[in-house]
Design an enzyme around this catalytic site. Sequence first.
Site, short mmCIF file in Angstrom:
data_model
loop_
_atom_site.label_atom_id
_atom_site.label_comp_id
_atom_site.label_asym_id
_atom_site.label_seq_id
_atom_site.Cartn_x
_atom_site.Cartn_y
_atom_site.Cartn_z
NE ARG A 46 33.79 70.84 53.21
CZ ARG A 46 33.37 69.70 52.67
NH1 ARG A 46 34.13 69.06 51.80
NH2 ARG A 46 32.20 69.18 53.01
CG HIS A 98 33.36 70.58 47.77
ND1 HIS A 98 34.71 70.37 47.90
CD2 HIS A 98 33.13 70.74 46.44
CE1 HIS A 98 35.28 70.38 46.70
NE2 HIS A 98 34.34 70.62 45.80
CE1 TYR A 153 30.34 65.97 53.36
CE2 TYR A 153 28.61 66.30 51.72
CZ TYR A 153 29.74 66.75 52.37
OH TYR A 153 30.29 67.97 52.04
#
Length: 374
Positions: free
Chosen positions: A265, A269, A278
């Site tokens: 990805r 998100h 992160y």
Amino acid sequence: MSREDVLTAADTASSEPIQLVAPDGTRRRHAEFDAMLADVNDDVVADLYVDMVAVRRIDTEATHLQRQGELALWPPLLGQEAAQVGSARALREDDFVFTSYRENGVAYCRGVDLEDMLTVWRGNASSGWDPYGINMATPQIIIGAQTLHATGYAMGVKLDGGDQAAVAYFGDGAITQGDVNEALGFAASYQAPVVFFCQNNHWAISEPVDLQSRVPIAQRAEGFGIPHLRIDGNDILAALAATRIALERARSGGGPTFIEAVTYRMGPHTTADDPTRYRDQAELDEWKEKDPLTRIEEYLHTRGMAVDGFREAAQHRADDVAEKLRRGITTMADPEWAAVFENVYAEDHSWLNRQREQYGRYQNLFGSDAGGEA
């Protein structure tokens, strides 16, 4: 030809993902997968590339629309185009698809109207399209629930004596959900003609995949007695071949198959997420080198095709898609307030009528421009 050059599906879960096209465009041979691609010539690959470019542009345009206040939220799929387009183009029209909220590439391939992909994210509708018109359920927001729906549908197909298949798309974040494991259990027990297509994009929002699974995700299918394939999810030919293998098994009475498409990805998100909190830039840079679009450009270049020509054609298609998408969403009429009460129950009843009447009186406080009828 050496053992390293020719693999079979049985080798997949414990080894590196099966790859037919390397990031530099090199074509790798695989006996079982190659047999599934006998009809895929260079023109077909070029068409698949055009699909991926269009899907990427849909995703980019929708992200821009959200940033400009036209959408409340958007779940980007950047980097996952090959897994979605390759698998979706393997399906028959009468197969039924059950997805999560990120499979807009699949929706494009199934023929969903462009603006219907965005109505929910704009808040104009509770559901995007008629599932029976294109044999694709509207996206499931509850993580993993669509696997149960796909399994139930597939069980019905088997009981009816049909040869259609159901396909459930989900991400690595869903693999520890009870719904997914229950679906795998039922599918195995009833040998349902269902394909479980897991896009392992490495991040369940902010949690890395190795936190949820200490073994390759495809290997989990062994505990249910379900055959499994582990593929390079950025390789559109691998995605197409693997899905054809799984569909052939389903149609011939061989039951379910689990496919793990290892991808990444590249974006957040959702547009409410900040992935820089992160994951580091080095990881992102590593996966940029594995981009599914550029590897197909490199592959077709090695085949002697005029890359600039089909790249330009793909860009024209993408521009048309983007223009239609933006025009559709920015000219979309707001729904009438009474629409929120539709399709909640099969039949009206006193409590629903009471709520409608009360909400109608509330809307009338704002005058005739509120819309709907009291």
